[in-house]
Write an enzyme that holds these catalytic residues in place. Structure first.
Site, PDB file in Angstrom:
ATOM      1  CB  SER B  17      -0.942   0.013   1.205  1.00 23.53           C
ATOM      2  OG  SER B  17      -0.205   0.030   2.401  1.00 23.53           O
ATOM      3  CG  ASP B 193      -0.465   3.961   9.546  1.00 26.46           C
ATOM      4  OD1 ASP B 193       0.477   4.648   9.115  1.00 26.46           O
ATOM      5  OD2 ASP B 193      -1.256   3.359   8.801  1.00 26.46           O
ATOM      6  CG  HIS B 196      -0.412   3.658   5.121  1.00 25.89           C
ATOM      7  ND1 HIS B 196      -0.870   2.884   6.167  1.00 25.89           N
ATOM      8  CD2 HIS B 196      -0.447   2.865   4.031  1.00 25.89           C
ATOM      9  CE1 HIS B 196      -1.192   1.676   5.715  1.00 25.89           C
ATOM     10  NE2 HIS B 196      -0.946   1.634   4.431  1.00 25.89           N
TER      11      HIS B 196
END
Lengths: 222, 222, 222, 222, 222, 222, 222, 222
Positions: B17, B193, B196
């Site tokens: 991601s 977090d 990201h």
């Protein structure tokens, strides 16, 4: 320990997004998800399930993003005017967080001095008006004491601990509880940003609260 | 250092991601936001802006949630079959993260042995087929070395460093870079977090990449 | 050239949709995408990434569709009242565009005389109140000088250049920069309507800005 | 000039997004907006309004993003199999555009040689099968002949003109028409990207088409 | 017949949903679909396409559901205050329709006497202020004269015709035009409810209007 | 009573909408709300919060609307193939409900004989494959024993009780628990349709389950 | 029995969500679903279908969640000011329900004394102003008389019955009707929460109403 | 007349959008709005309300836009395979309508010969398999017999009448019923497009159906 609540007591939970959890703003209560889906809703459900013989009215006065300055600004309307028997306070995460993630916006956070002064005003305003105040210490789900944000939160916890004792609050040390828990799991097991609790962390918060107010897991209604 | 890329080179960014950033899946490129809005898009824009005289084709082969096992499963289709001149690899965050946030699901993460074996297969498959491989070390935006996840990432970084050297990759040490940066700001300034990247962290990643491939900020097109 | 900004400087970017880029209106700053996704966000990220040791507050005062007349109408509230140390101005595209696409609505555009008078009032209002003003010249990504809109923009650029010098602004000649770039690529490589910059064009704009304020790509924080 | 269409003639409009205009894909016709909202719908409405005494069936076979290569790939299914009496072709904008905005993707565009070969195959396939073919020349709403894209389009127009004559098509020179019109207004009066026609430009396209097929604005139904 | 409009004339189209057609309310004009997608937009596009040498400003003052009583209530703001050179009026469909579909709500419709009185006030208010008024007769796409609604509309048409002549308006007899057209097609070919025109019916309305104002389909700009 | 679960045990909760609660279908587990928001999620959170030292994997195999016939149809795939150590079954509400609200559709419900036969097959299939089966008795939150649906549920409860004993299941008598609770509150305090539990009722269900598996509220991890 | 309504009578239905059924708030009538999709809409349709020769105007003044206290608060605006010939009242479900599902919020419900006093004020206010009042008794679709909510509703029904007689209302005993019907089907055949009627239950309510006002199913318009 | 239905009879309503009314496709029945919101749902509710002592299963096999050709194509699957005791057919509106609104698409409509042949096949297929067939005549809410569509519908009605008698169907003459009703109200009181019934028109259709099957409004269950 004796159970704190009596029939028809009203409890107001004041705070930020940890308390809010998608509850109705500025205050929410009753049916239709008004109470949000966080630790407040869980506490209500625990009380309703274990103590069906007494009615307790729970109000969620949490609003996402609030610092203690914001909470003070709506204190009269969202807490005092509701005439609760009990008040729970959990505030401070944003006061510290904005120092970390928005360092160019010093007005967006609240430094310890202002925090202390404001909290004291809030506690004084409750004197003689409620049966009791539960004061949850702000936390950061991080047990590395040298982490900048963890270290800063510590200062706010000290203020809470000091004022809580001075004004006879029931102190609920969430930071300590999470510190213990983090011996078993990494913080991402409880919250991806170390602040917003998932369901497991909500259970942990609720358990501390219930313990503090004398909730009895073996209670049988009459 | 000489600039690595020549006219009509194709670069494939493979990863999870962090690379994906809402790009088209399984692979995205070209107009209409297909490239996502993360560090890959930024690198393309930097190359296009500073080196307008050469055409470089950038492909985003990142898919959110991928471990190296997932990436290996689509390696032929999403990397080798595209016949790139350059490949960038950034993989490992989920391999470690799932050990932390889903400890009851051991099959959801990838342990170091499997990670090493898989990465080696991937690197071998590229031998002789590309002009170069850039290998970004997985990172956790945390400079407390005793944090469980940070400590675990370290092992994967070592594997990357070792294999990267063995197979002649250009190694891009993002963990080291973030460690340095965290001396100035708390991790929440870069990612809530710690994984990201926000826009600032994307600039930091892109800067390391561009430095590694000989990008010249004073370059003037002919 | 020395870097212009000092710790705690605030920079306000005033303009139209080129500046706005989906930022919060009337002014946006801080987290949650409030700053939009255009060149302003990119400049902030570059400053944050390369100069972590100083805090700089960036505010996006761009609103889509604004002519200089609209910007003047909200100048006090959206620029002066914010008490910035630095102001960037990029205005004029709509002033000209509406002459082209809405010729039956003469009140919808702003002709050169009014533009000059208004810009001068704005620049005067900033005298003595800020550390510096950066004035970006309006542009049309078209290097055919006989294109009607390109020719008209030229007049506004001249006004900007003239007034910018008169009032000691740092002039950023985006039209010239784009003219140069268009030697390498067609305008549709940067913007389909020759006005709204894609990511590559945002990098180009940001580069000009950073150059103008003494940004050092080799800067190392202390 | 005599009106071209007879009762129950079917006309298929083949092309790209200019033709498509949100019509049903791959082919659309009839009620419920299936025909899109561009020049095809306008032509249908003009025919229905002025020539109520004859039934003409209009089919929109335009698909956004198509080059002539894409159109050829679906030619059998979306044009020939429909057994139309008349076919209109407008293709080439994307063939050129992709050379401009995606220079790193040479396979995304279609160069003149392939364009010519493909168009010829399409025209041959229609020989003896239809009453007539109208061939609209691709255009770029730009009258600066030195604009890269305008200059490139010119080549495709020449191919169309040449092949159209060779195979007896009715040639509709949209580029010439727009060149004339741009003497009065800037291209942004017709299309912000110089390709996709607004309602005014749709009227201009429809007018050329109707003129070419002998439409009579003074026609009175019997 | 000479073309009615001169450079910079403004035309306001006042009416109900037939005029409105999803235009911006209360009044819409210019770009971004503000003009709706009905006959007004089509007339603007025809004027822009055929007469590029003169600028004409078109404003849509139609609001869905309006009776003449509603229109009168906003007449000053939405028509007179705009200081148009030309006004087009098409009102009455709802005045009659509500007698049919809401017979229990007599206040929801407008009977002939009130209609006449109100229209006369509107026409008087325009005397000496505009270059001309075009008055479209309300219609029902039904050529059975004994249909209740068709018969009722007839009365309103007579009032329009009478007052239009008295005050020198250009009368546009849409009912007659539709009656003629319905000799060729059933009303469902133009509108499923016999009121709201599809694209074909919009062309029919626009044609009548353009004819009435001297539009020349063979016009060539200088 | 000793706590039932050991490290790495997997528990599958099979059932209908009471179990499902918006979980991922056909089976859901892990992060991202896959586990739904009902009693299963609550049980997981309780286990995670109180027993952090052991990993337990919880899978939600509930699907809304399922009767026991539906559940049997997917038993192999959604329960057996997952190779759980523990299985919880709560099924029967729809089997009875459809007799009440869709009496004209006899095939939509499941009568006692088929229910018994099917449940027995399911229980037999688990013999020797799991450490234990917890069997929740279907309930109707109604303590009027003469209510048609309450009376009917009773029969299914008897079947469950009988088979549960025969095959050594841990029996969890939810009907009895709710009957007791309804002495204190009306059923609408727990569920508006007397079936789908709100948060309070989820706590009640979870409490029964935890009690049955030896959960200790005073447990301290090592 | 003679049919109660005459040409141009207006009937206002006042109540809570049972009456509201997604109608426009605060009052709805006429086209476009303004009347909701419940029993009111059905009654209107029955009257329109069977008695086409007279016009009856139906207004829905139901608002979801209303107790009689809420209804009284808007009585002047939503009932009296509308000057109806007939008024139907159905109120009380929420007055009782909130005692059951929100016992901690005593202010959210309305106890019998206040209910009686308020209803009497409402009925007095209508004396001499209307042709008639139809008073529907609140109901709970439950024929177990010992159900707490059913028993409580009984008290409100008695109040309605008593006051209805005192003030000459036409009394419509919905509770009795549902009691009878529940001999044939379980309550879930009519409403999952025993309050909100499905289409079948709407027919049952409408039938009682129509019977009470002398509706003749064999009526033939003149 | 004796009531037609017995306990456990199943009735399938086959047709187009008039029948469909947003029901589940291809066939819908039971809870959750599967039956749509038109006349079928109303008939079910009437049967359920007045005849609670017998169970009748209603299935909606209407699909919007169907002609008889479409219905025939799914006849086996959507009617015969369901093994109903009763079938209701209402088909033909689209067969005629497409002749009116899509005259250029002759294949989109169904002409009388094909209609007759197809209907006969459908009726033959039901012989000996059902207790009865109710055949509703297609209608157009228009009592001007010279209206093109009305005149055309007449032919289909004649075919229905003829075949209905030949095969012993119960004929329900909706056209006649609407003709009568339109003496009182304009068609826009029932449907804006003269086809799709509003609630009032649904009541009218349901009334005819119920009358035809011997429904007794004075029926009292045992």
């Amino acid at each position: 320990m004796k159970f704190s609540f009596e029939n028809n007591d009203r409890i107001v939970f004041a705070g930020d997004s940890i308390t809010d959890s998608n509850s109705t703003n500025p205050v929410g209560e009753g049916l239709f998800g008004n109470l949000g889906n966080g630790y407040v809703r869980l506490i209500e459900a625990m009380l309703f399930a274990y103590y069906p013989e007494i009615n307790i009215r729970i109000t969620n006065s949490g609003i996402s993003g609030n610092t203690i300055r914001d909470l003070k600004g709506r204190w009269q309307r969202d807490v005092l005017d509701l005439e609760p028997q009990w008040v729970n306070i959990l505030i401070g995460a944003n006061d510290v967080w904005r120092q970390m993630d928005m360092p160019a916006f010093p007005h967006a956070c609240v430094l310890p001095d202002e925090y202390e002064k404001t909290l004291e005003e809030m506690l004084i305003s409750l004197q003689g008006k409620v049966k009791g105040v539960t004061l949850m210490l702000p936390y950061y789900m991080e047990n590395n004491l040298s982490d900048k944000m963890r270290a800063e939160i510590e200062k706010y916890d000290d203020i809470c601990r000091h004022l809580g004792e001075k004004y006879g609050c029931i102190i609920i040390d969430l930071q300590h509880m999470f510190d213990e828990y983090l011996n078993y799991h990494h913080s991402s097991f409880l919250a991806w940003d170390r602040i917003h609790p998932n369901m497991t962390a909500c259970v942990l918060i609720a358990r501390e609260y219930l313990k503090a107010v004398g909730f009895d897991f073996d209670h049988k209604p009459l």
